[in-house]
Design a protein around this motif. Structure first.
Motif, PDB file in Angstrom:
ATOM      1  N   ASP A 168      40.854  39.665  43.610  1.00 26.56           N
ATOM      2  CA  ASP A 168      39.235  39.912  43.380  1.00 26.56           C
ATOM      3  C   ASP A 168      38.975  41.510  43.444  1.00 26.56           C
ATOM      4  OD1 ASP A 168      39.025  37.244  43.160  1.00 26.56           O
ATOM      5  OD2 ASP A 168      38.285  36.987  45.327  1.00 26.56           O
ATOM      6  N   ASN A 169      39.565  42.295  44.457  1.00 29.56           N
ATOM      7  CA  ASN A 169      39.315  43.632  44.546  1.00 29.56           C
ATOM      8  C   ASN A 169      39.899  44.282  43.151  1.00 29.56           C
ATOM      9  OD1 ASN A 169      38.149  43.369  47.132  1.00 29.56           O
ATOM     10  ND2 ASN A 169      40.015  43.428  48.177  1.00 29.56           N
TER      11      ASN A 169
ATOM     12  N   ILE B 156      43.834  39.431  35.863  1.00 23.85           N
ATOM     13  CA  ILE B 156      44.216  40.688  34.836  1.00 23.85           C
ATOM     14  C   ILE B 156      45.317  40.218  34.122  1.00 23.85           C
ATOM     15  CG2 ILE B 156      44.019  43.073  34.559  1.00 23.85           C
ATOM     16  CD1 ILE B 156      42.581  43.198  37.157  1.00 23.85           C
ATOM     17  N   TYR B 157      45.352  40.358  32.935  1.00 22.44           N
ATOM     18  CA  TYR B 157      46.627  40.177  32.114  1.00 22.44           C
ATOM     19  C   TYR B 157      46.783  41.514  31.411  1.00 22.44           C
ATOM     20  CZ  TYR B 157      45.788  35.316  32.506  1.00 22.44           C
ATOM     21  OH  TYR B 157      45.507  33.751  32.609  1.00 22.44           O
ATOM     22  N   LEU B 158      48.010  41.992  31.979  1.00 24.97           N
ATOM     23  CA  LEU B 158      48.221  43.653  31.678  1.00 24.97           C
ATOM     24  C   LEU B 158      49.752  43.432  30.998  1.00 24.97           C
ATOM     25  CD1 LEU B 158      47.622  46.576  31.889  1.00 24.97           C
ATOM     26  CD2 LEU B 158      49.016  46.421  34.125  1.00 24.97           C
ATOM     27  N   ASN B 159      49.663  43.952  29.718  1.00 26.54           N
ATOM     28  CA  ASN B 159      51.223  44.067  28.944  1.00 26.54           C
ATOM     29  C   ASN B 159      51.323  45.578  28.982  1.00 26.54           C
ATOM     30  OD1 ASN B 159      50.777  41.347  28.366  1.00 26.54           O
ATOM     31  ND2 ASN B 159      49.640  41.702  26.404  1.00 26.54           N
TER      32      ASN B 159
ATOM     33  N   TYR C  51      40.506  43.177  40.259  1.00 24.96           N
ATOM     34  CA  TYR C  51      39.371  42.869  39.106  1.00 24.96           C
ATOM     35  C   TYR C  51      38.044  43.369  39.285  1.00 24.96           C
ATOM     36  CZ  TYR C  51      36.772  39.673  36.295  1.00 24.96           C
ATOM     37  OH  TYR C  51      36.108  39.152  34.937  1.00 24.96           O
ATOM     38  N   ASN C  52      37.452  43.606  40.197  1.00 30.50           N
ATOM     39  CA  ASN C  52      36.111  44.283  40.428  1.00 30.50           C
ATOM     40  C   ASN C  52      36.553  45.845  40.067  1.00 30.50           C
ATOM     41  OD1 ASN C  52      34.814  42.071  41.288  1.00 30.50           O
ATOM     42  ND2 ASN C  52      35.323  42.286  43.488  1.00 30.50           N
ATOM     43  N   ILE C  53      37.478  46.291  40.428  1.00 36.02           N
ATOM     44  CA  ILE C  53      37.660  47.913  39.978  1.00 36.02           C
ATOM     45  C   ILE C  53      37.931  48.112  38.635  1.00 36.02           C
ATOM     46  CG2 ILE C  53      39.487  49.837  40.438  1.00 36.02           C
ATOM     47  CD1 ILE C  53      39.976  48.689  43.296  1.00 36.02           C
ATOM     48  N   CYS C  54      38.645  47.099  37.943  1.00 35.13           N
ATOM     49  CA  CYS C  54      38.789  47.181  36.552  1.00 35.13           C
ATOM     50  C   CYS C  54      37.392  46.744  35.548  1.00 35.13           C
ATOM     51  CB  CYS C  54      39.995  46.315  36.206  1.00 35.13           C
ATOM     52  SG  CYS C  54      41.728  46.848  37.011  1.00 35.13           S
ATOM     53  N   THR C  55      36.597  45.961  36.187  1.00 35.41           N
ATOM     54  CA  THR C  55      35.489  45.618  35.368  1.00 35.41           C
ATOM     55  C   THR C  55      34.189  46.201  35.754  1.00 35.41           C
ATOM     56  OG1 THR C  55      35.163  43.809  36.921  1.00 35.41           O
ATOM     57  CG2 THR C  55      36.551  43.361  34.955  1.00 35.41           C
ATOM     58  N   TRP C  56      34.138  46.852  36.609  1.00 32.86           N
ATOM     59  CA  TRP C  56      32.862  47.340  37.217  1.00 32.86           C
ATOM     60  C   TRP C  56      32.643  48.709  36.376  1.00 32.86           C
ATOM     61  CZ3 TRP C  56      32.570  47.300  43.187  1.00 32.86           C
ATOM     62  CH2 TRP C  56      32.105  45.910  43.822  1.00 32.86           C
TER      63      TRP C  56
END
Length: 262
Positions: free
Chosen positions: A202-203, A138-141, A205-210
């Motif tokens: 991974d966790n 995840i790229y967060l600005n 990433y899943n929280i942000c995309t699910w």
């Protein structure tokens, strides 16, 4: 008549005897004057033979004399009742001088004594999120706000800001900014700083995309160091903050409120 003529008429012998009694007295006075003059003349000559110069004595109004080499050793005597010997408002002047010194010192200490510079994180101002499915990253600005208050009576310059962003005790982003802000005495200011973070988890990433998950927040720990200069002195101020950032998708939403953990 015969009686009167007998009193005024004297014989030549009587006249000579009277003249002898008068003339010696006159001669004695003249001899004394002559002798005194000779003594004084001899004193003058003796003084002259000493080859020493003399000046009139000021304290004797010219009637006395001292050696010329002692002229600079004369001391002027002042009467005890002379006004020059009486102090005039000496205590007042001393009190005024002491009071002025104490007041000046107190004011200098009060105005120049270093006071604290308050640094308070104001939270997230805007954010944008990007995803990489290949690396599950995840790229967060983030653009955050920092409130700074100068509590001193002299200007303060903020010359550098160092930021670290941590996620689960791992450093995911860093940023350094220089020559940020000049603050006047007893004034406040704001600094907007941006940090680019990359989260590889991974966790997360899943929280942000699910889509099934309703809450898409990532907890980030921000640590910073602010460098300030004032009165030829440099000082570093450390601060930290915890922020929940919405990572559901791209967003540029001002969020003045923030959650700060103890």
């Amino acid at each position: 008549m015969g009686g009167k003529l007998s009193l005024s008429w004297k014989t030549p012998v009587q006249k000579e005897s009277e003249d002898k009694q008068i003339l010696p007295r006159q001669l004695d006075d003249e001899d004394e004057i002559r002798d005194y003059a000779s003594i004084s003349d001899s004193a003058m000559s003796c003084v002259g033979t000493a080859c020493r110069s003399y000046v009139n004595c000021p304290t004797c109004q010219g009637t006395g004399r001292i050696p010329g080499e002692q002229e600079k050793q004369l001391v002027a005597l002042i009467p005890y009742g002379d006004q020059r010997l009486k102090p005039r408002r000496t205590k007042l002047y001393v009190c005024l001088a002491v009071t002025t010194c104490l007041l000046t010192t107190s004011l200098s200490i009060f105005f120049l004594f270093p006071r604290s510079i308050t640094v308070l994180p104001a939270g997230l101002n805007a954010s944008s999120v990007g995803f990489n499915a290949t690396t599950t990253s995840i790229y967060l600005n983030m653009t955050n706000v920092l409130n700074i208050t100068n509590n001193n009576f002299y200007p303060v310059a903020v010359v550098q800001l160092d930021i670290e962003v941590l996620h689960q005790s791992l450093v995911v982003g860093k940023s350094t900014m220089k020559a940020l802000l000049n603050m006047s005495p007893l004034q406040s200011g704001q600094i907007f700083y941006m940090v680019v973070s990359r989260i590889v988890d991974d966790n997360t990433y899943n929280i942000c995309t699910w889509t099934k998950v309703k809450v898409h927040n990532v907890l980030l720990h921000i640590q910073g160091t602010l460098t300030c200069t004032y009165l030829c002195h440099s000082e570093q101020l450390a601060f930290e903050d915890y922020q929940y950032v919405d990572c559901r998708g791209n967003a540029t939403l001002p969020r003045p409120s923030y959650h700060r953990l103890p």
